[in-house]
Design an enzyme around this catalytic site. Structure first.
Site, mmCIF file in Angstrom:
data_model
loop_
_atom_site.group_PDB
_atom_site.id
_atom_site.type_symbol
_atom_site.label_atom_id
_atom_site.label_comp_id
_atom_site.label_asym_id
_atom_site.label_seq_id
_atom_site.Cartn_x
_atom_site.Cartn_y
_atom_site.Cartn_z
ATOM 1 N N SER A 1 1.017 -1.207 0.022
ATOM 2 C CA SER A 1 0.070 0.207 0.059
ATOM 3 C C SER A 1 0.968 1.072 -0.029
ATOM 4 O O SER A 1 1.730 1.392 0.982
ATOM 5 C CB SER A 1 -0.951 -0.078 1.211
ATOM 6 O OG SER A 1 -1.482 1.379 1.342
ATOM 7 N N HIS B 1 -1.264 -1.585 -4.188
ATOM 8 C CA HIS B 1 -2.426 -1.185 -3.464
ATOM 9 C C HIS B 1 -2.955 0.456 -3.298
ATOM 10 O O HIS B 1 -1.720 0.835 -2.878
ATOM 11 C CB HIS B 1 -2.631 -1.857 -2.119
ATOM 12 C CG HIS B 1 -3.815 -2.044 -1.442
ATOM 13 N ND1 HIS B 1 -5.120 -2.688 -1.672
ATOM 14 C CD2 HIS B 1 -4.456 -1.133 -0.560
ATOM 15 C CE1 HIS B 1 -5.693 -2.440 -0.511
ATOM 16 N NE2 HIS B 1 -5.615 -1.586 -0.009
ATOM 17 N N ASP C 1 -4.879 3.065 -1.734
ATOM 18 C CA ASP C 1 -5.913 3.513 -0.620
ATOM 19 C C ASP C 1 -6.585 4.909 -0.944
ATOM 20 O O ASP C 1 -5.824 6.133 -0.792
ATOM 21 C CB ASP C 1 -5.381 3.467 0.730
ATOM 22 C CG ASP C 1 -5.046 2.064 1.149
ATOM 23 O OD1 ASP C 1 -5.947 1.352 1.091
ATOM 24 O OD2 ASP C 1 -3.817 1.773 1.418
ATOM 25 N N MET D 1 -9.210 7.572 0.373
ATOM 26 C CA MET D 1 -9.924 7.949 1.396
ATOM 27 C C MET D 1 -10.658 9.450 1.248
ATOM 28 O O MET D 1 -10.058 10.297 0.851
ATOM 29 C CB MET D 1 -9.103 8.206 2.558
ATOM 30 C CG MET D 1 -8.203 6.747 2.859
ATOM 31 S SD MET D 1 -7.227 6.638 4.366
ATOM 32 C CE MET D 1 -6.600 5.335 4.226
ATOM 33 N N HIS E 1 -8.795 0.367 -3.494
ATOM 34 C CA HIS E 1 -9.649 0.345 -2.197
ATOM 35 C C HIS E 1 -10.085 1.637 -2.111
ATOM 36 O O HIS E 1 -9.581 2.486 -1.479
ATOM 37 C CB HIS E 1 -8.487 -0.096 -1.178
ATOM 38 C CG HIS E 1 -9.069 -0.262 0.013
ATOM 39 N ND1 HIS E 1 -8.461 -0.559 1.380
ATOM 40 C CD2 HIS E 1 -10.719 -0.445 0.552
ATOM 41 C CE1 HIS E 1 -9.194 -0.588 2.355
ATOM 42 N NE2 HIS E 1 -10.673 -0.584 1.966
ATOM 43 N N MET F 1 -12.306 3.882 -0.190
ATOM 44 C CA MET F 1 -12.858 3.970 1.318
ATOM 45 C C MET F 1 -13.573 5.496 1.221
ATOM 46 O O MET F 1 -13.253 6.525 1.958
ATOM 47 C CB MET F 1 -11.863 4.242 2.403
ATOM 48 C CG MET F 1 -11.299 2.715 2.653
ATOM 49 S SD MET F 1 -9.610 2.833 3.514
ATOM 50 C CE MET F 1 -8.620 3.022 2.079
ATOM 51 N N MET G 1 -10.932 -6.358 6.201
ATOM 52 C CA MET G 1 -10.124 -5.467 6.909
ATOM 53 C C MET G 1 -9.777 -6.073 8.096
ATOM 54 O O MET G 1 -10.522 -6.369 8.998
ATOM 55 C CB MET G 1 -10.850 -4.094 7.138
ATOM 56 C CG MET G 1 -11.287 -3.323 5.865
ATOM 57 S SD MET G 1 -9.929 -2.720 4.637
ATOM 58 C CE MET G 1 -8.853 -1.962 6.124
ATOM 59 N N ASP H 1 -6.257 -6.661 4.595
ATOM 60 C CA ASP H 1 -5.332 -5.293 4.733
ATOM 61 C C ASP H 1 -5.580 -4.676 5.914
ATOM 62 O O ASP H 1 -6.538 -4.560 6.665
ATOM 63 C CB ASP H 1 -6.373 -4.478 3.635
ATOM 64 C CG ASP H 1 -5.837 -3.003 3.504
ATOM 65 O OD1 ASP H 1 -4.757 -2.950 4.123
ATOM 66 O OD2 ASP H 1 -6.443 -2.412 2.933
HETATM 67 C C1 DX5 Z 1 -6.142 1.425 5.888
HETATM 68 C C2 DX5 Z 1 -5.744 1.028 4.445
HETATM 69 C C3 DX5 Z 1 -4.513 -0.036 4.471
HETATM 70 C C4 DX5 Z 1 -3.282 0.558 4.985
HETATM 71 C C5 DX5 Z 1 -2.511 -0.513 5.677
HETATM 72 O O1 DX5 Z 1 -7.162 2.114 5.812
HETATM 73 O O2 DX5 Z 1 -6.837 0.548 3.702
HETATM 74 O O3 DX5 Z 1 -4.289 -0.437 3.125
HETATM 75 O O4 DX5 Z 1 -2.484 1.443 4.030
HETATM 76 O O5 DX5 Z 1 -1.463 -0.109 6.169
HETATM 77 P P1 DX5 Z 1 -0.664 -0.776 7.350
HETATM 78 O O6 DX5 Z 1 0.069 -2.157 6.578
HETATM 79 O O7 DX5 Z 1 0.494 0.166 7.567
HETATM 80 O O8 DX5 Z 1 -1.544 -1.077 8.263
HETATM 81 ZN ZN ZN Z 2 -6.182 -0.443 1.963
#
Ligand code: DX5
Ligand code: ZN
Length: 233
Positions: free
Chosen positions: A15, A40, A42, A44, A73, A75, A144, A180
């Site tokens: 990620s 990956h 993310d 948000m 991903h 969110m 998650m 994840d």
């Molecule tokens: C959290 C994300 C993850 C995050 C994971 O909301 O979806 O993908 O980057 O980070 P680590 O591996 O540091 O928990």
């Molecule tokens: Zn993620």
């Protein structure tokens, strides 16, 4: 007759949330070279989750830096108005949260219509029954193992039993089970044994800050997972 269990290919998906945002293109090239299978991404929105990251324009700018699968991903809520933008930006997988809106079926239909692999992510409190009646539309389930929104959080162990149950639900279907949050070599074996084949990792991959350390970090997760899968290292 029940189908024999055929494991899905093992995938490590760094990620880039944990990378150095001032040089994202370099970081994507570095994890590509270091052995990442998927990248990956993310996304948000500061609404569905309490943090804001980046959107389709940043992903489009990263696309020329690697040929690896872009595993997005989302969110964000709502997600439907943005699915086309993420598809056009070069995402290969588009994963939406089951909790992000009342019309998961419609979101999955839209992703399939855009020609992309469709994923559903489940928060730690969401039961796998949330996807029972859309299972035939799903290419990937993202479990998650932290509350989404931030990297660097502690792994929530109940994800392991949930993945075991999900493996039973998806048996015989070509569905990737991705995990994840807080994923590192210490939990990768248990997750692989439970049935996860996709391992998202942010902090555990990007610690060290160099391509060489990313390579070591990815290999450590892969080795732990391969051992649990009974695969030769
Ligand atoms: C959290 C994300 C993850 C995050 C994971 O909301 O979806 O993908 O980057 O980070 P680590 O591996 O540091 O928990
Ligand atoms: Zn993620």
């Amino acid at each position: 007759m029940s189908q024999p269990f055929v494991p899905r290919p093992l995938v490590i998906a760094p990620s880039i949330l944990a990378s150095d945002f001032s040089k994202l293109g370099d970081e994507v090239r570095a994890v590509d070279q270091a052995g990442a299978d998927w990248i990956h991404l993310d996304v948000m929105d500061g609404h569905f989750v309490p943090n804001i990251s980046y959107g389709p324009d940043v992903i489009r700018a990263l696309r020329p830096h690697t040929n690896k699968i872009f595993d997005a991903h989302l969110m964000i809520a709502p997600c439907d108005p943005y699915l086309e933008a993420f598809a056009k930006a070069g995402c290969d997988h588009i994963t939406v949260h089951a909790e992000a809106g009342p019309h998961l079926h419609r979101s999955l239909q839209a992703i399939k219509t855009l020609g992309k692999r469709a994923g559903v992510s489940l928060n730690p409190a969401t039961p796998i029954s949330a996807i029972e009646y859309v299972i035939d539309m799903v290419d990937l389930v993202l479990i998650m193992s932290v509350n989404p929104g931030f990297g660097g959080q502690a792994f929530i162990p109940s994800a392991i039993g949930k993945i075991q149950d999900l493996r039973a639900m998806t048996a015989g279907r070509p569905i990737d089970i991705e995990v994840d949050g807080g994923v590192a070599p210490d939990v990768a074996g248990a997750l692989a044994a439970a049935g996860a084949n996709g391992f998202v990792a942010g902090s555990a991959v990007f610690k060290g800050g160099t391509m060489q350390s990313y390579k070591t970090n990815i290999a450590a997760i892969r080795t732990a997972a391969m051992q649990a899968r009974g695969e030769a290292i």
